[in-house]
Design a protein around this motif. Structure first.
Motif, PDB file in Angstrom:
ATOM      1  N   GLY A  10       6.945   3.322   0.159  1.00 19.43           N
ATOM      2  CA  GLY A  10       6.229   2.291  -0.591  1.00 19.43           C
ATOM      3  C   GLY A  10       6.905   1.929  -1.895  1.00 19.43           C
ATOM      4  O   GLY A  10       6.992   0.755  -2.259  1.00 19.43           O
ATOM      5  N   ALA A  44       1.015   3.010   3.155  1.00 20.33           N
ATOM      6  CA  ALA A  44       0.142   4.160   2.934  1.00 20.33           C
ATOM      7  C   ALA A  44       0.084   4.981   4.215  1.00 20.33           C
ATOM      8  O   ALA A  44       0.009   4.427   5.310  1.00 20.33           O
ATOM      9  CB  ALA A  44      -1.254   3.701   2.533  1.00 20.33           C
ATOM     10  N   THR A  88       0.855  -1.184   0.000  1.00 20.72           N
ATOM     11  CA  THR A  88       0.000   0.000   0.000  1.00 20.72           C
ATOM     12  C   THR A  88       0.893   1.237   0.000  1.00 20.72           C
ATOM     13  O   THR A  88       2.020   1.204   0.493  1.00 20.72           O
ATOM     14  CB  THR A  88      -0.932   0.032   1.229  1.00 20.72           C
ATOM     15  N   ILE A  90      -0.590  -0.487  -4.493  1.00 16.15           N
ATOM     16  CA  ILE A  90      -1.849   0.236  -4.306  1.00 16.15           C
ATOM     17  C   ILE A  90      -1.518   1.680  -3.938  1.00 16.15           C
ATOM     18  O   ILE A  90      -0.755   1.929  -3.011  1.00 16.15           O
ATOM     19  CB  ILE A  90      -2.676  -0.379  -3.155  1.00 16.15           C
ATOM     20  N   ASP A  91      -2.103   2.603  -4.677  1.00 17.83           N
ATOM     21  CA  ASP A  91      -1.932   4.017  -4.333  1.00 17.83           C
ATOM     22  C   ASP A  91      -3.067   4.809  -4.963  1.00 17.83           C
ATOM     23  O   ASP A  91      -3.512   4.490  -6.064  1.00 17.83           O
ATOM     24  CB  ASP A  91      -0.591   4.545  -4.837  1.00 17.83           C
ATOM     25  N   ASN A  92      -3.541   5.818  -4.252  1.00 16.88           N
ATOM     26  CA  ASN A  92      -4.627   6.646  -4.780  1.00 16.88           C
ATOM     27  C   ASN A  92      -4.208   8.095  -5.018  1.00 16.88           C
ATOM     28  O   ASN A  92      -5.048   8.953  -5.257  1.00 16.88           O
ATOM     29  CB  ASN A  92      -5.850   6.593  -3.861  1.00 16.88           C
ATOM     30  N   HIS A 109       2.195  -2.437   4.553  1.00 18.46           N
ATOM     31  CA  HIS A 109       1.353  -1.243   4.615  1.00 18.46           C
ATOM     32  C   HIS A 109       2.224   0.002   4.747  1.00 18.46           C
ATOM     33  O   HIS A 109       2.779   0.281   5.806  1.00 18.46           O
ATOM     34  CB  HIS A 109       0.395  -1.359   5.797  1.00 18.46           C
ATOM     35  N   VAL A 126     -10.625  -3.427  -1.485  1.00 18.53           N
ATOM     36  CA  VAL A 126      -9.582  -4.237  -0.845  1.00 18.53           C
ATOM     37  C   VAL A 126      -9.981  -5.704  -0.866  1.00 18.53           C
ATOM     38  O   VAL A 126      -9.170  -6.575  -1.213  1.00 18.53           O
ATOM     39  CB  VAL A 126      -9.298  -3.748   0.591  1.00 18.53           C
ATOM     40  N   ASP A 171      -8.303   3.079  -3.264  1.00 19.90           N
ATOM     41  CA  ASP A 171      -8.265   3.680  -1.942  1.00 19.90           C
ATOM     42  C   ASP A 171      -8.423   2.579  -0.897  1.00 19.90           C
ATOM     43  O   ASP A 171      -9.433   1.881  -0.886  1.00 19.90           O
ATOM     44  CB  ASP A 171      -9.407   4.695  -1.838  1.00 19.90           C
ATOM     45  N   ILE A 172      -7.431   2.418  -0.044  1.00 20.59           N
ATOM     46  CA  ILE A 172      -7.492   1.342   0.950  1.00 20.59           C
ATOM     47  C   ILE A 172      -8.595   1.555   1.975  1.00 20.59           C
ATOM     48  O   ILE A 172      -8.931   0.641   2.722  1.00 20.59           O
ATOM     49  CB  ILE A 172      -6.141   1.128   1.672  1.00 20.59           C
ATOM     50  N   SER A 189       2.220   2.578  -2.602  1.00 18.17           N
ATOM     51  CA  SER A 189       3.349   2.175  -3.437  1.00 18.17           C
ATOM     52  C   SER A 189       3.974   3.312  -4.245  1.00 18.17           C
ATOM     53  O   SER A 189       5.095   3.162  -4.734  1.00 18.17           O
ATOM     54  CB  SER A 189       2.930   1.058  -4.381  1.00 18.17           C
TER      55      SER A 189
END
Length: 109
Positions: A14, A91, A7, A31-33, A89, A73, A66-67, A9
């Protein structure tokens, strides 16, 4: 196939984690937003970093998600199932000032 999920990343920690795990032979799902762009504007965007990871790491797959969104998820874990061997993790909230002004952003998308 051994999959690592990272997360955050596209952030500093990350992205280095994704690169490290990839170099160790794992397939990496990043995972990244790009919330840094929300907090800091276009100059804060991390899109360049996620693009770099996609371009330079053969076994890297990026998920713009978005986590905080539980169903996204859960879907990711359904997609990769037992192949997931590690979750790291990374994020994080990149702005303490923003968090103090608007704390709910950290908990709800």
């Amino acid at each position: 196939m051994s999959v690592a999920i990272v997360t955050g990343s596209a952030g500093l920690i990350g992205s280095e984690t994704a690169r490290f795990l990839h170099d160790k032979g794992l397939d990496v799902i990043g995972i990244d937003n790009n919330m840094r762009e929300v907090f800091f504007g276009r100059d804060g965007s991390t899109t360049w970093k996620s693009d770099e990871l996609k371009r330079t790491l053969l076994r890297y797959r990026h998920r713009e998600m978005d986590i905080r969104t539980q169903e996204e998820v859960f879907a990711l874990f359904r997609d990769y199932g037992r192949d997931i061997s590690l979750v790291v993790h990374c994020a994080a909230q990149p702005s303490h000032d923003w968090a103090a002004r608007e704390p709910l952003t950290d908990f709800w998308p």
